[in-house]
Design an enzyme around this catalytic site. Structure first.
Site, PDB file in Angstrom:
ATOM      1  N   ASP A  38      21.987  73.848  28.415  1.00 57.00           N
ATOM      2  CA  ASP A  38      22.090  73.612  29.864  1.00 57.00           C
ATOM      3  C   ASP A  38      20.880  72.783  30.282  1.00 57.00           C
ATOM      4  O   ASP A  38      19.742  73.230  30.169  1.00 57.00           O
ATOM      5  CB  ASP A  38      22.123  74.945  30.614  1.00 57.00           C
ATOM      6  CG  ASP A  38      22.620  74.796  32.039  1.00 57.00           C
ATOM      7  OD1 ASP A  38      22.827  73.648  32.474  1.00 57.00           O
ATOM      8  OD2 ASP A  38      22.802  75.822  32.708  1.00 57.00           O
ATOM      9  N   ASP A  75      26.187  68.264  32.112  1.00 55.45           N
ATOM     10  CA  ASP A  75      24.884  68.784  31.699  1.00 55.45           C
ATOM     11  C   ASP A  75      24.952  70.099  30.941  1.00 55.45           C
ATOM     12  O   ASP A  75      23.927  70.763  30.785  1.00 55.45           O
ATOM     13  CB  ASP A  75      23.990  68.959  32.934  1.00 55.45           C
ATOM     14  CG  ASP A  75      24.563  69.961  33.925  1.00 55.45           C
ATOM     15  OD1 ASP A  75      25.786  70.182  33.915  1.00 55.45           O
ATOM     16  OD2 ASP A  75      23.790  70.519  34.720  1.00 55.45           O
ATOM     17  N   GLU A  76      26.109  70.449  30.427  1.00 53.30           N
ATOM     18  CA  GLU A  76      26.259  71.778  29.842  1.00 53.30           C
ATOM     19  C   GLU A  76      27.294  71.730  28.728  1.00 53.30           C
ATOM     20  O   GLU A  76      28.343  71.106  28.866  1.00 53.30           O
ATOM     21  CB  GLU A  76      26.685  72.750  30.937  1.00 53.30           C
ATOM     22  CG  GLU A  76      26.752  74.192  30.550  1.00 53.30           C
ATOM     23  CD  GLU A  76      27.178  75.077  31.719  1.00 53.30           C
ATOM     24  OE1 GLU A  76      27.244  76.304  31.519  1.00 53.30           O
ATOM     25  OE2 GLU A  76      27.471  74.542  32.805  1.00 53.30           O
TER      26      GLU A  76
END
Length: 478
Positions: A11, A105-106
């Site tokens: 993350d 983003d993860e």
């Protein structure tokens, strides 16, 4: 369940805001808030410097301005975020072909499926864990080297625990949860820590006196099935005792993005329904933007008092992730639905997904400024212009937007108003740059594509010139 913690959850830390700080040297170490800048805008991401003032994602932008008035308030630059995300996802795919992105983003990664899988299969438990930790640390270091951004990584034997671990690692950390420690880690956590438990389910569990994950585990499967239904109850109980055998699925291509809420009391008031639909539409757009996508079809889901479910949809002329467009369309669909007897569930989704296009940002800005102008001019009668008179469009400049000046080179917009636009000329690899002001219609100033976050990469040559002008000066405003 695996005997080795070979699943990682990555993350990125405050991703949108962190990209802005990496791209803009004058903002490093300063509070940065990214989101909708209009009167009804919401915070998409706040840097950790801004979070110290109480700012968080999904907060109304007006409230964020009150809490942190000296922050830099920027519109999103989704091309830049996709560029950075592509570099990070590329590093993940070097570790394993099984990478499951959840958003820009993860992502989850299954290390057993990668080149280190055979070594992990033969290694003793302690040796295997040390190797996994070394791989995760190397990954975090590679991300910093390639992008200048930081990431938090969780390492565990399941997707559930890997995500829990990455939350514990924030910001810029690494946490490994050993197999067998799941219940000890989960027990004290609130029930909302488990995936699939939203506000409505939380209320059902709270009324039954179940507030922590440990209490869910103690309640047992039978009671949870009675409270939540068979499928949901069985799943929640398994999660509460740390059981999660969900595989990492590579490159899931979502066909739609949606959110929905179930209400404790059926809604029978039309205005209340429309307000709830508007809130759902805004949440849906935030999720859509988080995935770096846009969509062409807006879908409304309504479950009535008698459990009958209906859907309504409208297909737009082109893909969008504009808040105003999605909200307006969802409200229009809701206004056509018969709510006699009450509504127990509402949902808003966007389908026919496409990659985000830069033009959507400008469409959003035009809508927000038009709305602000309409509010400011409410009640003021203006003389209509002659029909034959042509209106020359005014150039719009968004805070944070990439620009290039024919003389001064690349920079970004700090703000605009009263016919002027202020630009700071700097690049991701320069020091803080000098600020200059121009007319908004200056022909030498043009919108530009984002520069790479590191020199020497494709596109970095576009930043040559005077981008480092003013190196050594103090940081800018905001």
């Amino acid at each position: 369940m695996r005997s080795l913690p070979s699943i990682i959850h990555l993350d990125m830390d405050a991703f949108f805001a962190a990209v802005e700080q990496a791209a803009k040297p004058s903002l490093r170490g300063k509070p940065v808030i990214v989101g909708g800048l209009g009167g009804r805008g919401v915070v998409s991401t706040a840097s950790y410097e801004a979070r110290k003032f109480g700012v968080h994602s999904a907060m109304p932008m007006a409230q964020a301005r009150r809490l942190c008035p000296n922050a830099a308030f920027l519109a999103g630059r989704f091309e830049a975020y996709r560029q950075a995300s592509g570099l990070v996802m590329g590093l993940l795919r070097e570790l394993s072909p099984l990478v499951q992105p959840l958003s820009l983003d993860e992502a989850f990664v299954d290390l057993e499926a990668g080149p280190y899988g055979p070594v992990l299969a033969e290694a003793e438990h302690g040796t295997g864990e040390r190797l996994l930790l070394a791989l995760a640390e190397d990954l975090r270091a590679d991300i910093v080297e390639r992008t200048g951004l930081t990431a938090s990584v969780g390492v565990a034997a399941s997707k559930l625990m890997a995500k829990i671990a990455s939350e514990q690692a924030k910001p810029d950390g690494l946490v490994l949860i050993e197999p067998g420690q799941e219940r000890a880690v989960l027990g004290p956590m609130p029930v909302r820590a488990l995936p699939g438990i939203g506000p409505a389910t939380e209320q059902v569990l709270r009324r039954a006196g179940l507030n922590t994950v440990a209490e869910l585990a103690e309640a047992g499967e039978a009671e949870l099935v009675q409270l939540l239904g068979k499928a949901h109850g069985v799943g929640v109980h398994a999660m509460s005792i740390g059981l999660d055998d969900r595989p990492v699925v590579a490159d899931q291509d979502a066909k739609s993005v949606s959110v929905e809420d179930t209400f404790e009391v059926d809604l029978a008031d039309r205005d209340r329904v429309l307000r709830e639909v508007e809130a759902l539409a805004l949440r849906c757009v935030r999720r859509l933007r988080g995935a770096g996508r846009s969509g062409r079809t807006v879908v409304l889901k309504v479950r009535r008092f008698d459990f009958s479910t209906l859907t309504r949809s409208e297909t737009l002329r082109g893909p969008t992730d504009d808040e105003a467009v999605v909200v307006e369309t969802a409200r229009r669909l809701a206004s056509q639905v018969d709510i006699t007897g009450g509504v127990r569930l509402l949902g808003v989704g966007v389908a026919q997904l496409a990659d985000y296009t830069q033009e959507d940002l400008f469409a959003q800005a035009v809508r927000e400024e038009a709305a602000a102008g309409a509010e400011a001019g409410a009640g003021v009668e203006e003389e209509p212009e002659p029909a034959e008179e042509q209106v020359v469009p005014v150039r719009r400049w968004l805070p944070g937007q990439d620009v290039r000046h024919a003389e001064h080179g690349p920079g970004w917009v700090q703000g605009s108003g009263v016919g002027r636009v202020t630009v700071r000329f700097e690049t991701p690899w320069s020091g803080p740059g000098r600020v200059r002001t121009f007319r908004i219609d200056d022909p030498a100033l043009e919108p530009a594509r984002p520069l790479p976050l590191r020199p020497g990469w494709p596109g970095a040559e576009d930043g040559d010139g005077d981008g480092a002008e003013g190196v050594g000066e103090g940081p800018g405003e905001g």
